[in-house]
Design a protein around this motif. Structure first.
Motif, PDB file in Angstrom:
ATOM      1  N   CYS A 114      19.306  79.545  12.730  1.00  0.00           N
ATOM      2  CA  CYS A 114      19.304  80.395  14.026  1.00  0.00           C
ATOM      3  C   CYS A 114      20.852  81.307  12.775  1.00  0.00           C
ATOM      4  CB  CYS A 114      18.980  79.290  15.176  1.00  0.00           C
ATOM      5  SG  CYS A 114      20.473  77.542  14.606  1.00  0.00           S
ATOM      6  N   CYS A 117      21.305  77.389  17.784  1.00  0.00           N
ATOM      7  CA  CYS A 117      20.748  76.315  19.510  1.00  0.00           C
ATOM      8  C   CYS A 117      21.097  75.796  19.605  1.00  0.00           C
ATOM      9  CB  CYS A 117      19.014  76.470  18.134  1.00  0.00           C
ATOM     10  SG  CYS A 117      18.956  75.182  17.792  1.00  0.00           S
ATOM     11  N   CYS A 161      14.804  74.170  14.440  1.00  0.00           N
ATOM     12  CA  CYS A 161      15.348  75.206  15.603  1.00  0.00           C
ATOM     13  C   CYS A 161      14.390  75.726  16.875  1.00  0.00           C
ATOM     14  CB  CYS A 161      15.378  76.540  14.808  1.00  0.00           C
ATOM     15  SG  CYS A 161      16.030  77.537  15.728  1.00  0.00           S
TER      16      CYS A 161
HETATM   17 ZN   LIG Z   1      18.409  76.463  15.225  1.00  0.00          ZN
END
Ligand SMILES: [Zn+2]
Length: 468
Positions: free
Chosen positions: A370, A358, A345
């Motif tokens: 995320c 992200c 991520c």
């Molecule tokens: Zn991410």
């Protein structure tokens, strides 16, 4: 038209034989090409003359060139045309096929007349070899055939000189300018030293590994560099017509050259690093690189890797860090490519700070920490695993270790003293080694040195032995 030098003199000689010291010139042809205005066509001037060699021409040479004793009987001697040859080659790169032959003959001919003759020489055999390495032959007939060059008077001086100019034009027709310039730069052998330097400055340098320092008018050096061959590397700074901006500045400002020989390349790198740091040369980009270089640290708890720049790196804790990297930017590039490879991520890596998913998640390349699709702990464990390829391994010794480096050319031996993937000093005799072991200086992190040591060690090629 832009050429690799503002003026070229294509030269071909016919002679009575192949010995520059014993045989004589029977004909000279020079095609001079000047580029006054790169936007317009170059100025081309041709000149050729028979030369009375003062000795009979062997029959087989007469048969090859068609130049007979009768033809040269009333021709001028070399002494009578020496001035013309000098004027027509003055300030130009001397271009010839098997240039050593033509250049050597001319040097000898001038010497017999009590004159010296020097030029920067470019050999078209070498140029052809560098640009067409896969081609089997580089003699003039092969070059003519390969590039379909027009021939008018093969084996006569002007005819062959014209072929060489046609060859260079064919290169500019078929290849990018930059590729030709780069090849020419490498083939141009004789560097033209800046006029304010002593003419013998280059000859004073050994063809051995070491560091060199360029000085201007100030007490501090303008530039520090290293090489496995000092004479060749220093010459390369001054050997091209179109120099880098740095080399141009150095050429203008340099007043003297100093050097230190080392036993090998590693010693040269270590010494260069130390000198760059202590002397801060005005034109050295290496120093900025050293300041910006660093390592990545991964916190124990989930969180992004932290970049530690060189000044903050503690050698004692370097094992377990990742890198070294030449800059924060290159560390981030490494993280981005790890992210792509391992579905990591961008936000968790500290590469971006946006709300929501992200960037990698949006293009379906992030496993989803995320957006809560993966736990921070699981992501952190995967990140640690992915980063392992960049891990700096534990220092394999309890404390100091030494590496011995012996010159291939001389009896010189350098013993480098190291600890924690850092360099402490180099000894050239037992006394120095004893002092280094007794009172070792504090190790200081240097990314270039650590990278070299870690890589060499990974290949099993680090001949280190523990000191204590
Ligand atoms: Zn991410």
């Amino acid at each position: 038209m832009q050429l690799f030098a503002p003026a070229l003199a294509f030269v071909d000689l016919e002679t009575t034989g192949t010995g520059a010291g014993s045989d004589a010139i029977t004909e000279i042809g020079i095609v001079r090409v000047d580029v006054a205005d790169p936007a317009g066509p170059p100025t081309v001037t041709e000149w050729s003359t028979l030369v009375n060699p003062g000795v009979p021409i062997p029959p087989e040479i007469q048969a090859l060139t068609g130049i007979s004793d009768a033809m040269v009987r009333n021709a001028p001697t070399f002494a009578q045309i020496a001035g013309e040859v000098r004027a027509r080659t003055d300030g130009a790169v001397f271009v010839a096929h098997n240039a050593r032959f033509d250049y050597g003959f001319l040097k000898h001919a001038f010497a017999r007349d009590g004159q010296s003759f020097t030029a920067r020489v470019l050999c078209t055999v070498k140029l052809s070899r560098r640009l067409f390495p896969e081609a089997g032959h580089h003699n003039l007939d092969s070059v003519i055939a390969r590039h379909s060059l027009p021939i008018d008077g093969r084996h006569r001086a002007l005819g062959d000189a014209r072929v060489l100019w046609a060859f260079v034009q064919a290169l500019y027709r078929d290849l990018p300018d930059a590729a030709i310039a780069e090849a020419a730069k490498r083939v141009l052998r004789v560097p033209s030293l800046p006029p304010q330097l002593d003419a013998g400055a280059l000859d004073a340098l050994p063809e051995a590994p070491g560091v060199y320092l360029f000085y201007g008018l100030n007490a501090l050096p303008l530039y520090i560099g290293k090489s496995r061959n000092l004479r060749e590397r220093v010459g390369a700074h001054f050997s091209s017509d179109y120099r880098s901006a740095t080399d141009s500045r150095l050429s203008a400002e340099i007043r003297r050259i100093e050097f230190e020989e080392t036993a090998g390349e590693i010693g040269a790198l270590l010494r260069e690093s130390a000198l760059v740091k202590s002397l801060l040369p005005a034109h050295n980009h290496a120093l900025r690189r050293k300041v910006e270089s660093g390592v990545l640290e991964l916190p124990a708890q989930p969180g992004p890797p932290r970049y530690v720049a060189a000044a903050g790196v503690e050698p004692g804790t370097i094992a377990g860090c990742f890198g070294p990297f030449s800059s924060q930017r290159s560390a981030r590039e490494a993280l981005r490519s790890l992210a792509a490879e391992h579905a990591l991520c961008w936000k968790a890596l500290g590469l971006e700070k946006r709300q929501g998913p992200c960037f990698a998640r949006q293009v379906k390349r992030c496993a989803g920490v995320c957006v809560g699709a993966e736990s921070p702990e699981a992501h952190h464990a995967r990140l640690a695993e992915a980063l392992a390829t960049h891990a700096i391994p534990p220092w394999p010794f309890g404390g100091l270790a030494a590496m011995r480096e012996q010159s291939l050319l001389s009896q010189r031996v350098d013993v480098h003293v190291l600890r924690d993937w850092c360099w402490l000093g180099t000894a050239t005799d037992e006394g120095e080694l004893g002092r280094l072991i007794e009172a070792p200086p504090r190790p200081v992190f240097d990314a270039d040195i650590t990278r070299l040591l870690v890589r060499t060690s990974a290949r099993g090629r680090l001949p280190l032995f523990p000191l204590r």
